[in-house]
Design a protein around this motif. Structure first.
Motif, short mmCIF file in Angstrom:
data_model
loop_
_atom_site.label_atom_id
_atom_site.label_comp_id
_atom_site.label_asym_id
_atom_site.label_seq_id
_atom_site.Cartn_x
_atom_site.Cartn_y
_atom_site.Cartn_z
N UNK A 70 0.79 -1.23 0.00
CA UNK A 70 0.00 0.00 0.00
C UNK A 70 0.82 1.27 0.00
N UNK A 71 2.14 1.18 -0.12
CA UNK A 71 2.99 2.38 -0.13
C UNK A 71 3.02 2.94 -1.55
N UNK A 72 1.94 3.59 -1.92
CA UNK A 72 1.85 4.13 -3.28
C UNK A 72 2.89 5.22 -3.54
N UNK A 73 3.26 5.93 -2.47
CA UNK A 73 4.26 7.00 -2.60
C UNK A 73 5.53 6.58 -1.88
N UNK A 74 6.61 6.49 -2.63
CA UNK A 74 7.95 6.26 -2.10
C UNK A 74 8.83 7.37 -2.65
N UNK A 75 9.51 8.08 -1.77
CA UNK A 75 10.34 9.19 -2.23
C UNK A 75 11.63 8.67 -2.85
N UNK A 76 12.34 9.55 -3.57
CA UNK A 76 13.60 9.16 -4.19
C UNK A 76 14.61 8.70 -3.15
N UNK A 126 2.72 -0.28 -5.18
CA UNK A 126 3.84 0.25 -4.40
C UNK A 126 4.74 1.11 -5.28
N UNK A 127 5.04 2.30 -4.83
CA UNK A 127 5.91 3.29 -5.50
C UNK A 127 5.37 3.75 -6.84
N UNK A 128 4.05 3.64 -7.05
CA UNK A 128 3.45 3.94 -8.35
C UNK A 128 2.99 5.40 -8.48
#
Length: 731
Positions: free
Chosen positions: A430-436, A458-460
């Motif tokens: 569920x981690x749709x947002x992962x920073x750089x 994930x990360x999408x």
């Protein structure tokens, strides 16, 4: 304004009646499901009647129950025909349900609609009651209505001076209507900590005819409140519980007044938990409080025991005695021995409980940025609002717990190389947002030998919430994003969302953000929505604990990612060939990618809490997750610090460490309260690299547990226990 507190055993001034002795819990869990806003207060055919009720996320229970003793409840109807949350009254020998329409019944089973549409409509938090030989409806606005027959209604007051009041309580007492407390829909000033657009009151109003109203008290001694309960009992008005919006808390206080002006608080040695929207009854010579919302919801039943000799059956007296013995434990001398033993055990364990840190090497990675940007329309709104993100993670946590996998919750926003270095396996669901920066750390960690278990989406997404063309971590996943798959045919969907407004759950039509913010109704397992994916022969090398051909169920309308495998190998696939699970080697590490977006929501549960015992996962879902963790670790020549086997799924394992004492404390907690206790548990402990176990023992008795060496550690048979036990491992 004068007020007096009253302890059990005295006399109510001016009544000549002996005062109540205290609250007794008749049952901790009635046959009906936990709920609040259940319509009660109705005594019909010598029974208490409880209608409908609120479940998390505005799900409406439409059932109807009755009880002749408060302990045994019988379901009269599964699906009541009248409007949800209808107000219930007894009038002219019939049971009535009043809201947007009017219904009545001679027996509670067969109902007749006598008015299709009421002139006041289907408002929430109103009150219907009988006063002066008529039916009355008020308390959900400034207007007051009455009817001699339930069909012909007259507005006797268009604008009462208390204003657009709702969630108040109304009773008929001493020939007058009484309205107390409640809220008005206005921005509170001074500010209240709860709902900003709801101003609560603690005033008292009365009227002889419903047209002319008099404010009897501007500020009663009880706190301003809404969603409370009130009844007339032993010639007095009684007020129970509610929600204190000023301080954002539930209440458990009980007040009573003979004249509505001077109020006294009842102080009891035993008490129900603070709650709002309980049901209240006056029955069998007692005041009763049933269900309500204590965060979580309740389905318990409490009775106020009084002096005198109210008529009760022998069975009822026996239940009352049993409840007194259960609740008034402080009067039982034998309980002190048990407490003394508990304190002595705690003292013996003191050195093992002093601020130990987690020894888990598995973490559940949570992205607060995802929760704020994707799953809340307003990033600054109250986190108390439940959504699908929190629901999925609560279930994921339970799945790990039921698999006896000690784990930590780790916020992505706190990641650092040092923090990542504590873990050998991480879930990224569920981690749709992962920073750089987070992505760079995760890549380095996996390439160094970590095991990452990622889920669909994930990360999408970019940090602002927009959809990326591909996963930011596609190189780790070994797959590329090729769109989202869900079910658009309504005939193949019997999965429902839980909506905040409205009485009916809403069918899941797709994967737009407005839909994914909603929780999923998991009290009933869908049928048409189910899809199957099967584990392939290729999984044998990476999931030796899962037999090839094993089938797993998924709730297809929740959506999964369609992916194009690159370097990854497909371990499981849907019937149409779309990958459901892949694995990719990256450096010295592994990355599993589970394409379902909400795999942990494949369960049936009665609540969204993290208690292990309320989750029933669908076949092989939890087992597949456990295999990815344990077999993934084994593939990397690693293991859990403590593996406990031979226990029911509701036994949770928690591992703490005290490096300075060179030891672990392994806690076993039985959430299921296994009858007869937990027997036959076995432990495999894997100490830090280069260390050898010297002792396994129980801190409360200092008794040793025999152990023998195994690959990478030791094994030991554990003693039987009830509820909780702790074993220490030293090296």
């Amino acid at each position: 304004m004068r007020s007096r507190k009253m302890a059990g055993g005295g006399f109510i001034a001016g009544t000549g009646a002996q005062s109540p002795r205290g609250w007794v819990r008749v049952t901790p869990a009635a046959a009906f499901s936990p709920r609040d806003t259940a319509e009660g207060g109705v005594i019909f055919k010598k029974k208490m009647w409880l209608s409908n009720g609120f479940y998390h996320g505005s799900v409406l229970h439409r059932d109807l129950w009755s009880s002749s003793d408060g302990a045994t409840w019988v379901r009269v109807l599964d699906n009541t025909p009248y409007d949800g949350y209808s107000e219930m009254v007894v009038f002219k020998g019939r049971l009535w349900a009043i809201k947007g329409s009017v219904w009545n019944s001679m027996d509670g089973v067969r109902w007749k609609c006598v008015l299709d549409k009421t002139p006041f409509g289907g408002r929430g938090y109103g009150e219907a009651l009988v006063h002066g030989g008529k039916l009355w409806q008020l308390g959900s606005g400034p207007d007051v209505w009455s009817s001699p027959d339930g069909i012909n209604w007259t507005c006797v007051c268009k604008a009462a001076p208390y204003g657009a009041r709702y969630a108040a309580e109304v009773v008929s007492h001493s020939g007058r209507l009484w309205l107390m407390g409640g809220s008005t829909p206005e921005v509170n000033n001074p500010p209240e900590k709860g709902y900003a657009k709801s101003t609560t009151h603690n005033d008292v109003w009365s009227s002889a005819d419903g047209a002319e109203w008099k404010r009897e008290v501007e500020h009663a001694p009880w706190a301003p409140r809404q969603w409370f309960a009130a009844a007339v009992y032993r010639g007095e008005i009684w007020l129970v519980g509610g929600f204190d919006n000023v301080n954002k808390r539930n209440l458990a206080d009980v007040w009573h007044s003979r004249d509505g002006i001077e109020w006294r608080e009842l102080v009891s040695e035993t008490q129900f938990s603070p709650r709002h929207e309980p049901a209240i009854f006056v029955f069998d010579g007692s005041l009763w409080v049933v269900a309500g919302n204590s965060w979580p919801l309740d389905n318990d039943v409490w009775r106020l025991e009084c002096g005198g000799k109210p008529s009760r059956s022998a069975a009822s007296r026996a239940r009352g005695q049993a409840a007194r013995e259960e609740c008034a434990w402080s009067r039982d001398a034998s309980r002190w021995g048990a407490m003394r033993k508990g304190f002595h055990e705690a003292r013996a364990k003191m050195g093992f409980l002093a601020a130990p840190e987690s020894a888990a090497n598995v973490g559940m990675l949570l992205s607060d940025l995802t929760g704020s940007v994707i799953y809340r329309k307003d990033p600054y709104e109250n986190w108390n609002d439940e959504n699908r993100w929190t629901q999925n993670h609560a279930a994921l946590w339970a799945a790990l717990g039921q698999s006896q996998i000690p784990a930590d919750a780790v916020w992505a926003e706190t990641l650092s190389p040092a923090l990542l270095g504590r873990y050998r396996a991480l879930t990224l669901m569920g981690a749709r947002i992962v920073t750089d920066d987070q992505a760079a750390m995760l890549r380095k960690w996996v390439n160094a030998g970590g095991v990452l278990i990622a889920g669909g989406a994930a990360s999408l997404h970019y940090q602002g919430g927009g959809l990326r063309p591909n996963y930011l971590l596609s190189d780790l996943f070994g797959v590329n994003y090729d769109g989202n798959r869900d079910v658009s045919d309504p005939n193949k969907v019997d999965t429902y969302c839980i909506v905040r407004r409205g009485s009916m759950p809403k069918a899941v039509p797709g994967s737009s953000l407005d839909i994914v913010r909603l929780m999923v109704f998991r009290a009933v397992k869908p049928v048409a929505s189910l899809g199957i994916y099967k584990v392939s022969d290729a999984a044998a090398a990476f999931l030796p604990g899962i037999t090839p051909g094993t089938s797993c169920e998924y709730d297809m309308p929740l959506g999964y990612d369609k992916v194009k495998p690159g370097a990854a190998r497909v371990l499981a696939a849907f019937a149409n060939g779309d990958p459901a699970l892949t694995v990719n080697k990256s450096g010295r590490g592994l990355c599993y990618f589970w394409t379902p977006v909400y795999p942990a929501l494949c369960h049936v549960a009665r609540d969204w809490e993290t208690e292990l015992k309320i989750y029933r996962f669908w076949p092989n879902v939890r087992e597949l997750l456990a295999a990815m963790v344990k077999d993934g670790l084994a593939h990397q020549k690693a293991a859990l610090p403590a593996e406990v086997t031979g226990v029911p799924e509701y036994v949770e394992v928690i591992v703490r460490r005290q490096p300075e004492q060179r030891r672990w404390m392994i806690h076993l907690r039985d959430h299921g309260s296994t009858p007869g206790g937990v027997k036959g548990a076995a432990l495999a402990a894997h100490p830090p690299a280069g260390e050898s176990v010297k002792r396994v023992f129980y801190p409360d008795t200092d008794a040793d547990a025999a152990f023998k060496a195994c690959e990478g550690g030791v094994t030991a048979k554990l003693r039987d226990f009830e509820e909780h036990d702790m074993v220490a491992v030293e090296w």
